[in-house]
Design an enzyme around this catalytic site. Structure first.
Site, PDB file in Angstrom:
ATOM      1  N   LYS A  13       0.782  -1.081  -0.061  1.00 36.01           N
ATOM      2  CA  LYS A  13      -0.003   0.121   0.037  1.00 36.01           C
ATOM      3  C   LYS A  13       0.938   1.127   0.098  1.00 36.01           C
ATOM      4  O   LYS A  13       0.491   2.398  -0.819  1.00 36.01           O
ATOM      5  CB  LYS A  13      -0.800  -0.035   1.133  1.00 36.01           C
ATOM      6  CG  LYS A  13      -1.884  -1.109   1.129  1.00 36.01           C
ATOM      7  CD  LYS A  13      -3.139  -0.833   2.479  1.00 36.01           C
ATOM      8  CE  LYS A  13      -2.262  -0.868   3.660  1.00 36.01           C
ATOM      9  NZ  LYS A  13      -1.668  -2.224   4.033  1.00 36.01           N
ATOM     10  N   ARG A  88      -9.270   1.375   9.082  1.00 33.39           N
ATOM     11  CA  ARG A  88      -8.860  -0.032   9.480  1.00 33.39           C
ATOM     12  C   ARG A  88      -9.898  -1.156  10.174  1.00 33.39           C
ATOM     13  O   ARG A  88      -9.909  -1.927  10.650  1.00 33.39           O
ATOM     14  CB  ARG A  88      -7.591  -0.040  10.336  1.00 33.39           C
ATOM     15  CG  ARG A  88      -6.331  -0.368   9.696  1.00 33.39           C
ATOM     16  CD  ARG A  88      -5.228  -0.346  10.549  1.00 33.39           C
ATOM     17  NE  ARG A  88      -3.981  -1.055  10.083  1.00 33.39           N
ATOM     18  CZ  ARG A  88      -3.054  -0.297   9.495  1.00 33.39           C
ATOM     19  NH1 ARG A  88      -3.116   0.995   8.994  1.00 33.39           N
ATOM     20  NH2 ARG A  88      -1.822  -0.965   9.114  1.00 33.39           N
ATOM     21  N   ARG A 127      11.352  -6.564   4.852  1.00 34.28           N
ATOM     22  CA  ARG A 127      11.353  -4.937   4.544  1.00 34.28           C
ATOM     23  C   ARG A 127      12.119  -4.144   5.508  1.00 34.28           C
ATOM     24  O   ARG A 127      12.498  -4.567   6.560  1.00 34.28           O
ATOM     25  CB  ARG A 127       9.906  -4.499   4.930  1.00 34.28           C
ATOM     26  CG  ARG A 127       9.557  -3.068   4.653  1.00 34.28           C
ATOM     27  CD  ARG A 127       8.119  -2.865   4.366  1.00 34.28           C
ATOM     28  NE  ARG A 127       7.353  -2.967   5.538  1.00 34.28           N
ATOM     29  CZ  ARG A 127       5.713  -2.731   5.808  1.00 34.28           C
ATOM     30  NH1 ARG A 127       5.297  -2.213   4.596  1.00 34.28           N
ATOM     31  NH2 ARG A 127       5.299  -2.681   6.711  1.00 34.28           N
ATOM     32  N   ARG A 160      11.545  -2.194  11.100  1.00 36.51           N
ATOM     33  CA  ARG A 160      10.382  -1.958  12.186  1.00 36.51           C
ATOM     34  C   ARG A 160       9.885  -2.759  13.000  1.00 36.51           C
ATOM     35  O   ARG A 160      10.190  -4.149  12.541  1.00 36.51           O
ATOM     36  CB  ARG A 160       9.101  -1.527  11.289  1.00 36.51           C
ATOM     37  CG  ARG A 160       9.055  -0.091  10.391  1.00 36.51           C
ATOM     38  CD  ARG A 160       7.859   0.122   9.465  1.00 36.51           C
ATOM     39  NE  ARG A 160       6.551  -0.531  10.102  1.00 36.51           N
ATOM     40  CZ  ARG A 160       5.450  -0.247   9.326  1.00 36.51           C
ATOM     41  NH1 ARG A 160       5.418   0.296   8.188  1.00 36.51           N
ATOM     42  NH2 ARG A 160       4.232  -0.789   9.852  1.00 36.51           N
ATOM     43  N   ARG A 171      -0.375  -9.025  13.551  1.00 38.41           N
ATOM     44  CA  ARG A 171      -0.848  -7.823  12.504  1.00 38.41           C
ATOM     45  C   ARG A 171      -1.744  -8.504  11.476  1.00 38.41           C
ATOM     46  O   ARG A 171      -2.838  -7.815  10.861  1.00 38.41           O
ATOM     47  CB  ARG A 171       0.145  -7.264  11.627  1.00 38.41           C
ATOM     48  CG  ARG A 171       1.090  -6.034  12.470  1.00 38.41           C
ATOM     49  CD  ARG A 171       2.189  -5.596  12.088  1.00 38.41           C
ATOM     50  NE  ARG A 171       1.852  -4.642  10.969  1.00 38.41           N
ATOM     51  CZ  ARG A 171       2.851  -4.474  10.019  1.00 38.41           C
ATOM     52  NH1 ARG A 171       3.911  -4.977  10.019  1.00 38.41           N
ATOM     53  NH2 ARG A 171       2.642  -3.803   9.099  1.00 38.41           N
TER      54      ARG A 171
HETATM   55  P1  AMP Z   1       1.054   1.148   8.858  1.00 43.99           P
HETATM   56  O1  AMP Z   1       2.110   1.811   8.636  1.00 43.99           O
HETATM   57  O2  AMP Z   1      -0.190   1.289   8.173  1.00 43.99           O
HETATM   58  O3  AMP Z   1       1.291  -0.551   8.424  1.00 43.99           O
HETATM   59  O4  AMP Z   1       0.517   1.019  10.278  1.00 43.99           O
HETATM   60  C1  AMP Z   1       1.441   0.770  11.477  1.00 43.99           C
HETATM   61  C2  AMP Z   1       0.427   0.567  12.906  1.00 43.99           C
HETATM   62  O5  AMP Z   1       0.204   1.983  13.096  1.00 43.99           O
HETATM   63  C3  AMP Z   1      -0.530  -0.233  12.741  1.00 43.99           C
HETATM   64  O6  AMP Z   1      -0.304  -1.735  13.040  1.00 43.99           O
HETATM   65  C4  AMP Z   1      -1.375   0.202  13.805  1.00 43.99           C
HETATM   66  O7  AMP Z   1      -0.762   0.012  15.139  1.00 43.99           O
HETATM   67  C5  AMP Z   1      -1.302   1.781  13.739  1.00 43.99           C
HETATM   68  N1  AMP Z   1      -2.213   2.164  12.788  1.00 43.99           N
HETATM   69  C6  AMP Z   1      -1.894   2.772  11.451  1.00 43.99           C
HETATM   70  N2  AMP Z   1      -3.301   3.301  11.095  1.00 43.99           N
HETATM   71  C7  AMP Z   1      -4.241   2.808  12.027  1.00 43.99           C
HETATM   72  C8  AMP Z   1      -5.510   3.015  11.996  1.00 43.99           C
HETATM   73  N3  AMP Z   1      -6.085   3.502  11.081  1.00 43.99           N
HETATM   74  N4  AMP Z   1      -6.239   2.646  13.153  1.00 43.99           N
HETATM   75  C9  AMP Z   1      -5.410   2.086  14.226  1.00 43.99           C
HETATM   76  N5  AMP Z   1      -4.284   1.809  14.136  1.00 43.99           N
HETATM   77  C10 AMP Z   1      -3.418   2.183  13.174  1.00 43.99           C
END
Ligand code: AMP
Length: 216
Positions: A13, A88, A127, A160, A171
């Site tokens: 994404k 989400r 990654r 990360r 996740r």
């Molecule tokens: P990402 O970078 O999109 O993979 O997000 C990494 C982490 O950020 C996720 O596993 C959540 O802990 C938090 N996070 C990001 N976006 C959201 C969201 N819309 N709602 C809740 N937690 C989020």
């Protein structure tokens, strides 16, 4: 173009969002990136979200929804926006619909990146992210010229916390239980477009633009 990208962690994404945002000249709004910047800067928001992120859990909706509401009220959204990582869960999707309906600017499309489950772990565990500029590399699929150093800015690459194998499993569970229901939510709204996220980055971008040209 007002667009949401949906897909499991590791579907690409963030990578596709950068190309699509440049193509449509719209801001790329990644809730994960906003949270990581806050953690790096040591803000109150950063302190609040860190433990959830490190465990692979969703940050509470009250925090995330408010963050998105503020971002969607900034002045750079004349051409639209691309949301990556939000919504989400169905509650967040409903909040987004309400925010946009208040602004009389509903979504044009929701693009789902679909990827076989066995590819996900491979993609995520390899990654590496640049600590300085945020560019994402992959040890097998897009390695930097020198291990652990970013080609773009010479920053240090790191893994990360939530890309480590034990957190990836959580996740993926969270995605299945909480996020995947938004696919039917958007299908019912008539907004969903699904494309395969297998293949090269350029192939997927082309596929996305071609699919989106039918709605916009
Ligand atoms: P990402 O970078 O999109 O993979 O997000 C990494 C982490 O950020 C996720 O596993 C959540 O802990 C938090 N996070 C990001 N976006 C959201 C969201 N819309 N709602 C809740 N937690 C989020």
């Amino acid at each position: 173009m007002r667009l949401v990208l949906v897909g499991p962690p590791g579907a690409g994404k963030g990578t596709q969002a950068q190309f699509l945002a440049a193509h449509y000249s719209i801001p790329h709004i990644s809730t994960g990136d906003i949270m990581r910047v806050n953690i790096k800067q040591g803000t109150a928001l950063g302190r609040e979200v860190k433990s959830y992120m490190d465990r692979g859990e969703l940050v509470p909706d009250t925090v995330t929804n408010e963050m998105v509401r503020l971002r969607l009220n900034e002045g750079d959204l004349g051409n639209g926006f691309l949301l990556d990582g939000f919504p989400r869960n169905v509650g967040q999707a409903e909040v987004l619909r309400a925010i946009l309906s208040e602004k009389k600017s509903p979504l044009d499309a929701v693009l789902e990146l679909s990827i076989p489950a066995d590819e996900i772990v491979k993609r995520l565990s390899g990654r590496r992210t640049c600590r300085n500029c945020g560019k994402v590399w992959h040890v097998a699929f897009e390695p930097s010229a020198v291990a652990d150093v970013c080609d773009v800015c010479q920053g240090e690459l790191y893994q990360r916390e939530d890309d480590k194998e034990e957190v990836i499993t959580r996740r993926l569970e969270v995605f299945k239980e909480q996020t995947s229901p938004i696919v039917s939510f958007y299908r019912n709204e008539g907004l969903l477009i699904t494309i395969s996220a297998s293949g090269t980055v350029a192939d997927i971008t082309e596929r996305a633009i071609s699919a989106l040209s039918r709605v916009h």
